[in-house]
Design a protein around this motif. Structure first.
Motif, mmCIF file in Angstrom:
data_model
loop_
_atom_site.group_PDB
_atom_site.id
_atom_site.type_symbol
_atom_site.label_atom_id
_atom_site.label_comp_id
_atom_site.label_asym_id
_atom_site.label_seq_id
_atom_site.Cartn_x
_atom_site.Cartn_y
_atom_site.Cartn_z
ATOM 1 N N UNK A 534 0.817 -1.226 0.000
ATOM 2 C CA UNK A 534 0.000 0.000 0.000
ATOM 3 C C UNK A 534 0.844 1.267 0.000
ATOM 4 N N UNK A 535 2.149 1.129 0.272
ATOM 5 C CA UNK A 535 3.032 2.293 0.237
ATOM 6 C C UNK A 535 3.614 2.543 -1.148
ATOM 7 N N UNK A 536 3.355 1.623 -2.097
ATOM 8 C CA UNK A 536 3.891 1.794 -3.441
ATOM 9 C C UNK A 536 3.270 3.011 -4.121
ATOM 10 N N UNK A 537 4.057 3.691 -4.910
ATOM 11 C CA UNK A 537 3.572 4.831 -5.659
ATOM 12 C C UNK A 537 2.527 4.379 -6.673
ATOM 13 N N UNK A 538 1.416 5.075 -6.719
ATOM 14 C CA UNK A 538 0.353 4.742 -7.660
ATOM 15 C C UNK A 538 -0.662 3.759 -7.123
ATOM 16 N N UNK A 539 -0.445 3.246 -5.921
ATOM 17 C CA UNK A 539 -1.393 2.316 -5.304
ATOM 18 C C UNK A 539 -2.216 3.069 -4.262
ATOM 19 N N UNK A 540 -3.509 3.181 -4.516
ATOM 20 C CA UNK A 540 -4.386 3.902 -3.609
ATOM 21 C C UNK A 540 -4.943 3.015 -2.494
ATOM 22 N N UNK A 541 -5.217 1.766 -2.835
ATOM 23 C CA UNK A 541 -5.878 0.897 -1.866
ATOM 24 C C UNK A 541 -5.505 -0.552 -2.150
#
Length: 818
Positions: A534-541
């Motif tokens: 969930x901390x990845x860039x581009x991942x909202x949820x």
């Protein structure tokens, strides 16, 4: 960096998947999609296929579809693989589309058993098929594995046929078939395949493929784990056959042969008599009877009298050791097909023996005769396959999948979101499979029979890599991963603490009746993956839509907090399945107290996060061991807790499941099967017949007026007329409204997509115009609707006009969280 270290210490003495020398055709490289026509083969420069796969599903090149996994796995080994998806089975012509395969036909009915895919639990034909473009039913035949195998044999009778998939796994021995209500033969016999591969078949299929490529006859490939085949008799080369063709029947032990009576025996054989020997035998019989009377008298005198008087105890001589045959050279002979077909008790016994032999660490081969006399054949089943290591799991899931349906299924716009949408692909489109296997052992579930109890987990790096691939390459991704899971979401990297115990254990479940003391329950690796993803860039949820074993989850409050506060989309489905101990003990499910403990933690952490979130429990009606009173008590619990279920799951007897054996035999196969029932727990209450199954479903939908007449009659017959009334404490009212036989949910807004506001219409100040501009919108065909509970609609922060359908969160479908 997270090294691919196995959490399970299970000994994997097997050749690694990546250690084989690639087949010569590897020079052709990797195909964007495996070919489905001769034109696609020509474009790849192929003159023929080494392997032709036939499947009952549409071809979706995604690791959640078995045919794609097998095809890509063989491609990585250097073989040219073609796929014939959902062929016209009325003739052999469609099976010749890719030409004659050089090595073999690989046949599967698809990701589901074809009968379960085609029929409901009430044996009614389904009008849809989630694995078909456009959700159209009827694209595969009944018993597809058998039909496809027959057509392949008609196309080229000299090409070996290797059968696999879930249908093959669940029908590898004689099995009860719910749809014909009889015991059918092993699918190996009916399909006339050369080899059956059961379970996750990557390891077995890679070995078989290379051996066939080396020109080894398929009839000689009899030593591969996870395979079944037909042979005439047990080989004599040091195999020990264990006779298990009957249930234990304690009785009088036969007397030892007396060498002093040989003269008498010879005389009787010649039709004469020896008076002295006969007289002696009569005297011996009288002495035996007198001894029995004397023993009974002694027991009567010593009962409760002199504590010093004790019976003689026989102690085994430690110097005499019985040599047990080696398990790897032992084969258990099950009751024959003819025996289990005629005797439900023997069927229950055979099913119990099979489930006791599912641990790859100690399982023995099984053999079952089919036919009698000169036509008799044995179905030989080798022990289950060795589970994949973490490195091998990474290899399988890192293969170059296109992660989309084949272009042949594209709609007019060139995409897959229109009329040709494949619902099964839509459900897993943005999901990631992180593990395999389940040690829960639920008796109504077939995971144990297929994937096994040993958990096979991917590495953290491989999982994160796939999340990034979805983010960067999958069309339509909006930032939400619909699932990080598998058969059970929170069994990732869980396993036995001891390799010796794990290899020797024969328990059907590691969490029933309680969590085994040898089971590791550390959820930290899973929590770490959730947080990193969930901390990845581009991942909202990151949502969790797979099965949740809540009795395991409560062992880690930190996991429950992470799940509830960051990975629930308003609703979380879990499946306690029932509230009463009768059915729960036959399901091997925890008591409702475990659910209550999880519910308290769920509500606590939701409140801490300032979120209004709800649990939606799922239940099964008509499961073996469920009485009418059990269903009544469940209905009372549902009303007390304010639940109203629309989508009711009725017990579906899938082939070879433990609960199915209970359904057919009326015996509890979780215990030792005996010829005579000795206690109440050995006999199982079976819910048969349409009327009683309807009653159990009606109790789950106690709020539906159409069910009230049936429930009133049942409650009166059960002596519970006190539950009929118009108060809050009553289950159903005394009045009966006029109904048209259909049920209208109270949550209409959350069961169909909301229409989009017409352009140019004012906002809040013109509510009438807005309502008029919103035409009636019908549910999209193939889209799963919400489980109606009477709870308020979910607010996901997207606003009313742009609110997505509930199932867009990835938590739609049958409540898989267990």
């Amino acid at each position: 960096m997270n090294a691919p270290v196995d959490v399970s210490f299970f000994a994997r003495a097997a050749k690694p998947l990546t250690s084989y020398r690639k087949y010569w055709a590897a020079r052709f490289g990797t195909a964007k999609f495996l070919p489905t026509s001769r034109a696609e083969m020509d474009a790849l420069g192929w003159d023929s296929c080494d392997v032709v796969m036939v499947t009952g599903d549409a071809y979706v090149d995604h690791p959640s579809f078995g045919m794609a996994v097998i095809g890509r796995m063989l491609e990585a080994q250097g073989f040219r693989v073609g796929i014939i998806a959902q062929p016209d089975w009325h003739s052999a012509d469609a099976f010749k589309a890719l030409g004659k395969p050089n090595l073999y036909f690989g046949v599967t009915s698809g990701n589901m058993d074809s009968m379960i895919n085609r029929y409901t639990a009430d044996r009614k034909i389904r009008s849809d098929d989630a694995y078909t473009p456009g959700d159209i039913g009827g694209k595969r035949p009944d018993r597809a594995a058998i039909v496809y195998s027959q057509r392949c044999r008609e196309a080229w009778n000299d090409v070996p046929i290797i059968l696999g998939g879930i249908e093959g796994s669940l029908r590898r021995i004689a099995h009860y078939d719910y749809w014909s209500d009889k015991v059918r033969r092993s699918v190996v016999v009916d399909a006339k395949c050369d080899l059956l591969l059961y379970g996750n078949a990557e390891r077995a299929l890679v070995e078989v493929s290379h051996r066939l490529a080396a020109r080894e006859p398929v009839q000689q490939i009899t030593d591969v784990r996870g395979t079944a085949f037909v042979r005439r008799a047990v080989p004599e080369d040091a195999w020990f056959e264990i006779d298990s063709t009957s249930v234990d029947a304690p009785g009088r032990v036969e007397a030892h042969v007396n060498p002093y009576l040989m003269v008498s025996d010879q005389a009787k054989a010649n039709g004469a008599t020896c008076a002295k020997e006969d007289e002696a035998q009569a005297v011996a019989a009288d002495a035996e009877a007198a001894g029995a009377q004397a023993l009974a008298a002694i027991r009567a005198r010593t009962a409760g009298a002199d504590p010093a008087v004790k019976p003689i105890a026989f102690v085994a001589n430690p110097s005499v050791k019985l040599k047990v045959p080696p398990r790897d050279r032992s084969v258990i002979r099950l009751p024959s097909y003819e025996q289990v077909r005629a005797d439900p008790v023997l069927y229950a016994h055979a099913n119990r023996v099979l489930h006791l032999e599912t641990n790859p660490g100690n399982a023995r081969a099984l053999v079952q005769a089919h036919g009698e006399g000169a036509t008799a054949r044995d179905v030989w089943i080798n022990p289950p396959p060795i589970p994949l290591t973490t490195a091998e799991m990474d290899h399988v899931f890192d293969l170059p999948y296109a992660r989309s349906p084949h272009p042949r299924y594209a709609d007019e716009a060139g995409g897959h979101d229109g009329a040709t949408k494949i619902p099964a692909w839509e459900m897993i489109r943005f999901s990631v499979n992180i593990m395999r296997g389940c040690f829960g052992g639920c008796t109504f579930c077939s995971i144990t029979e297929h994937e096994g109890r040993i958990i096979q987990s991917r590495s953290e790096e491989s999982i994160i890599k796939e999340v990034e691939a979805i983010r960067d390459s999958v069309t339509g991704f909006t930032g939400t991963i619909s699932d990080l899971g598998g058969p059970t979401a929170n069994m990732y990297r869980l396993g036995c603490k001891s390799p010796e115990i794990e290899a020797a254990c024969r328990k059907p479940s590691c969490v029933y009746p309680g969590i085994c003391s040898n089971l590791g329950t550390n959820h930290d690796p899973l929590i770490k993956i959730y947080r990193r993803a969930r901390a990845l860039k581009g991942i909202k949820k990151i949502l969790i839509g797979s099965g949740l074993r809540y009795d395991l989850a409560v062992q880690s409050p930190e996991y429950v907090k992470e799940l509830v506060q960051h990975h629930v989309g308003g609703y979380l489905k879990i499946a306690p399945e029932h509230t009463e101990q009768g059915p729960l003990t036959k399901m091997m499910k925890p008591g409702i107290g475990s659910y209550e403990k999880f519910r308290q933690m769920f509500e606590k952490f939701s409140a801490e996060a300032g979120k209004k979130q709800y649990l939606i429990p799922y239940f099964i009606a008509a499961h073996p061991g469920t009485s009418d009173s059990d269903m009544m008590n469940l209905a009372i619990w549902l009303k007390k807790n304010g639940f109203r279920a629309d989508q009711v799951q009725t017990f579906y007897p899938s082939p070879m499941a433990t609960a199915t054996a209970m359904y057919h035999s009326g015996r509890n196969t979780l215990k030792k099967v005996r010829r005579d029932v000795r206690d109440d727990d050995e006999a199982v209450d079976i819910v048969r017949g349409e009327k009683r199954r309807r009653l159990h479903k009606a109790f789950l939908r106690y709020h539906d007026p159409n069910n009230w007449p049936l429930l009133r009659d049942a409650l009166k017959a059960m002596g519970r007329a006190d539950l009929i009334g118009n108060g809050k404490h009553h289950l159903i009212p005394t009045f009966q409204p006029l109904t048209d036989g259909s049920y209208q949910s109270a949550r209409r807004k959350n069961s169909t997509p909301l229409p989009v506001r017409a352009p140019g219409v004012a906002g809040k100040g013109n509510a009438t115009a807005v309502a008029a501009a919103r035409p009636a919108v019908q549910p999209v065909k193939g889209r799963m609707l919400t489980q109606h509970t009477g709870l308020p609609p979910r607010d996901n922060g997207a606003g009313t006009a742009g609110r997505a359908p509930w199932n867009a969160s990835g938590n739609g479908g049958r409540g898989k969280n267990r």
